[in-house]
Design an enzyme around this catalytic site. Structure first.
Site, mmCIF file in Angstrom:
data_model
loop_
_atom_site.group_PDB
_atom_site.id
_atom_site.type_symbol
_atom_site.label_atom_id
_atom_site.label_comp_id
_atom_site.label_asym_id
_atom_site.label_seq_id
_atom_site.Cartn_x
_atom_site.Cartn_y
_atom_site.Cartn_z
ATOM 1 C CE LYS A 121 26.491 95.024 11.703
ATOM 2 N NZ LYS A 121 25.511 95.049 12.787
ATOM 3 C CE LYS A 204 31.844 88.631 13.025
ATOM 4 N NZ LYS A 204 31.164 89.683 13.778
ATOM 5 C CE LYS A 207 23.455 88.217 14.934
ATOM 6 N NZ LYS A 207 23.152 88.090 16.332
HETATM 7 P P1 TYM Z 1 26.658 90.430 18.319
HETATM 8 O O1 TYM Z 1 25.197 90.341 18.500
HETATM 9 O O2 TYM Z 1 27.207 90.623 16.950
HETATM 10 O O3 TYM Z 1 27.355 89.160 18.935
HETATM 11 C C1 TYM Z 1 27.041 88.709 20.249
HETATM 12 C C2 TYM Z 1 28.260 88.101 20.913
HETATM 13 O O4 TYM Z 1 28.732 86.976 20.161
HETATM 14 C C3 TYM Z 1 30.111 87.161 19.873
HETATM 15 N N1 TYM Z 1 30.385 86.587 18.548
HETATM 16 C C4 TYM Z 1 31.378 85.727 18.305
HETATM 17 N N2 TYM Z 1 32.294 85.175 19.116
HETATM 18 C C5 TYM Z 1 33.179 84.316 18.551
HETATM 19 N N3 TYM Z 1 33.159 84.005 17.232
HETATM 20 C C6 TYM Z 1 32.265 84.536 16.385
HETATM 21 N N4 TYM Z 1 32.245 84.216 15.086
HETATM 22 C C7 TYM Z 1 31.307 85.452 16.914
HETATM 23 N N5 TYM Z 1 30.276 86.142 16.379
HETATM 24 C C8 TYM Z 1 29.730 86.841 17.392
HETATM 25 C C9 TYM Z 1 30.325 88.669 19.873
HETATM 26 O O5 TYM Z 1 31.675 89.006 20.063
HETATM 27 C C10 TYM Z 1 29.444 89.086 21.018
HETATM 28 O O6 TYM Z 1 30.111 88.901 22.254
HETATM 29 N N6 TYM Z 1 27.645 95.109 19.766
HETATM 30 C C11 TYM Z 1 27.374 93.769 20.229
HETATM 31 C C12 TYM Z 1 26.163 93.669 21.143
HETATM 32 C C13 TYM Z 1 26.185 94.565 22.335
HETATM 33 C C14 TYM Z 1 26.946 94.393 23.502
HETATM 34 C C15 TYM Z 1 26.581 95.472 24.356
HETATM 35 C C16 TYM Z 1 27.870 93.440 23.906
HETATM 36 C C17 TYM Z 1 25.444 95.698 22.480
HETATM 37 N N7 TYM Z 1 25.682 96.254 23.708
HETATM 38 C C18 TYM Z 1 27.173 95.621 25.615
HETATM 39 C C19 TYM Z 1 28.456 93.587 25.173
HETATM 40 C C20 TYM Z 1 28.090 94.673 25.999
HETATM 41 C C21 TYM Z 1 27.109 92.885 19.025
HETATM 42 O O7 TYM Z 1 26.712 93.348 17.991
HETATM 43 O O8 TYM Z 1 27.249 91.561 19.282
#
Ligand code: TYM
Length: 344
Positions: A121, A204, A207
């Site tokens: 990022k 991957k 969004k």
């Molecule tokens: P974020 O918002 O990027 O994504 C949310 C969840 O979706 C999953 N994900 C995917 N899984 C499979 N294939 C993909 N292409 C894909 N893109 C996204 C992510 O693995 C995630 O599970 N840091 C985290 C948010 C967060 C969090 C937490 C998660 C903050 N605090 C505590 C678990 C526990 C994030 O940015 O996810």
């Protein structure tokens, strides 16, 4: 799970998603669909829209507010039931930010610089990104450990952050000679833990990808979904009979995995059905399946979005419940650290 974690802590599942713009099929298959499936088991389920994480990069305030409601609608449309799970947005429960600060004093700067998500990022811009973007994983550890969560369902890309969460918990427990935090188990399960871009099988689905054709958004129309799948990059070979034959075919493997995850099948089951067929036959079948799976979700999302006051009420109620769990754990953590607590 470690023995102490198993015996000392009540089973509790926590996970979160950033409400920073439309959610994708990756979010749905890697996270939301599994969040819904984990409800009703032995563990309490707590799901959070991590808005404090979203603001580590610039968010237009009005758009952010809308995105938080839309993400809440997506959770519920995907089957997260606020009667069975605690559903709320992070900024309404101040324990997250407070615990995040406490963990900023436990985590080491070097740990943060090693995070691949930070490197991706920040790019070459490490001096100019927000301090929050660097400290982000300590807040994520706080999200999880403020509930003493024992398991966290996520996609593959969050694995490193969860390892860091375990390091923070272990360091805290060790430094203060306590068993305050569990060594949380990542739940990275199923065939859709890493849904890839439709344009590039090595990237991957995200969004934030500049190409909208690279992803399926949960708000896409049936036509848009079908068209994106039709145009998805593939190779010219027919599908093999088993997953071994997909080893060096990332785009083909991705589409087969998406099909399997949507149909609740294994990739081998999918291949036994499509063996020998080319993408001319497979893509329309996948498009049909994707449309029939996602259309009801999009429709339910729109229904929820038609009543934002109800979403706000649900998130407010969820925040109160989350607060009840989080506050005593935060208070005990402060006590352990020697922070004087004298408020009546
Ligand atoms: P974020 O918002 O990027 O994504 C949310 C969840 O979706 C999953 N994900 C995917 N899984 C499979 N294939 C993909 N292409 C894909 N893109 C996204 C992510 O693995 C995630 O599970 N840091 C985290 C948010 C967060 C969090 C937490 C998660 C903050 N605090 C505590 C678990 C526990 C994030 O940015 O996810």
């Amino acid at each position: 799970m470690t023995e102490t974690t198993k015996t000392r802590f009540t089973p509790r599942i926590f996970s979160g998603i950033q409400p920073s713009g439309g959610l994708t099929l990756g979010n749905y298959l890697g996270a939301l669909k599994r969040f819904a499936a984990l409800q009703g088991g032995e563990a309490e389920t707590i799901y959070c829209l991590v808005d404090l994480h979203a603001i580590t990069v610039w968010q237009e305030p009005e758009t952010l507010r809308l995105n938080i409601r839309e993400a809440a609608a997506a959770f519920m449309a995907a089957g997260v039931d606020p009667a069975q799970s605690v559903l709320f947005n992070q900024s309404q429960v101040s324990a997250h930010a407070e615990m995040g600060w406490l963990f900023n004093t436990v985590a080491r700067v070097g740990w943060m610089y090693r995070m691949t998500q930070f490197k991706d990022k920040a790019g070459k811009n490490t001096e100019n990104v927000s301090l929050g973007l660097l400290a982000y994983p300590a807040l994520m550890a706080a999200d999880i450990l403020t509930y003493q969560a024992t398991a966290v369902p996520v996609g593959e890309d969050q694995k490193q952050h969860l390892e860091l969460t375990r390091d923070i918990a272990a360091k805290f427990n060790h430094d203060y000679g306590v068993e305050q935090f569990p060594i949380t188990e990542p739940l990275i399960e199923g065939v859709a833990t890493r849904v890839m871009s439709l344009r590039d099988g090595s990237k991957k689905m995200s969004k934030s990808d500049p190409s909208d054709a690279s992803r399926i958004n949960l708000t896409d129309s049936a036509d848009a979904i079908a068209q994106k799948i039709r145009k998805a990059r593939t190779d010219a070979d027919p599908l093999p009979g088993t997953t071994d034959g997909l080893k060096d075919r990332p785009e083909a493997r991705n589409l087969v995995n998406i099909y399997a995850a949507l149909a609740d099948q294994t990739p081998d089951q999918v291949l036994s059905q499509f063996e020998g067929q080319g993408f001319g036959a497979f893509k329309p079948a996948l498009a049909d399946l994707a449309v029939t799976s996602l259309e009801p979700i999009t429709k339910r999302m729109n229904d929820f979005m038609a009543d934002p006051a109800e979403i706000d009420r649900i998130l407010g109620k969820g925040a109160i419940r989350a607060d009840e769990i989080a506050t005593p754990i935060l208070e005990r953590t402060k006590e352990i650290m020697g922070l004087l607590r004298t408020r009546p």
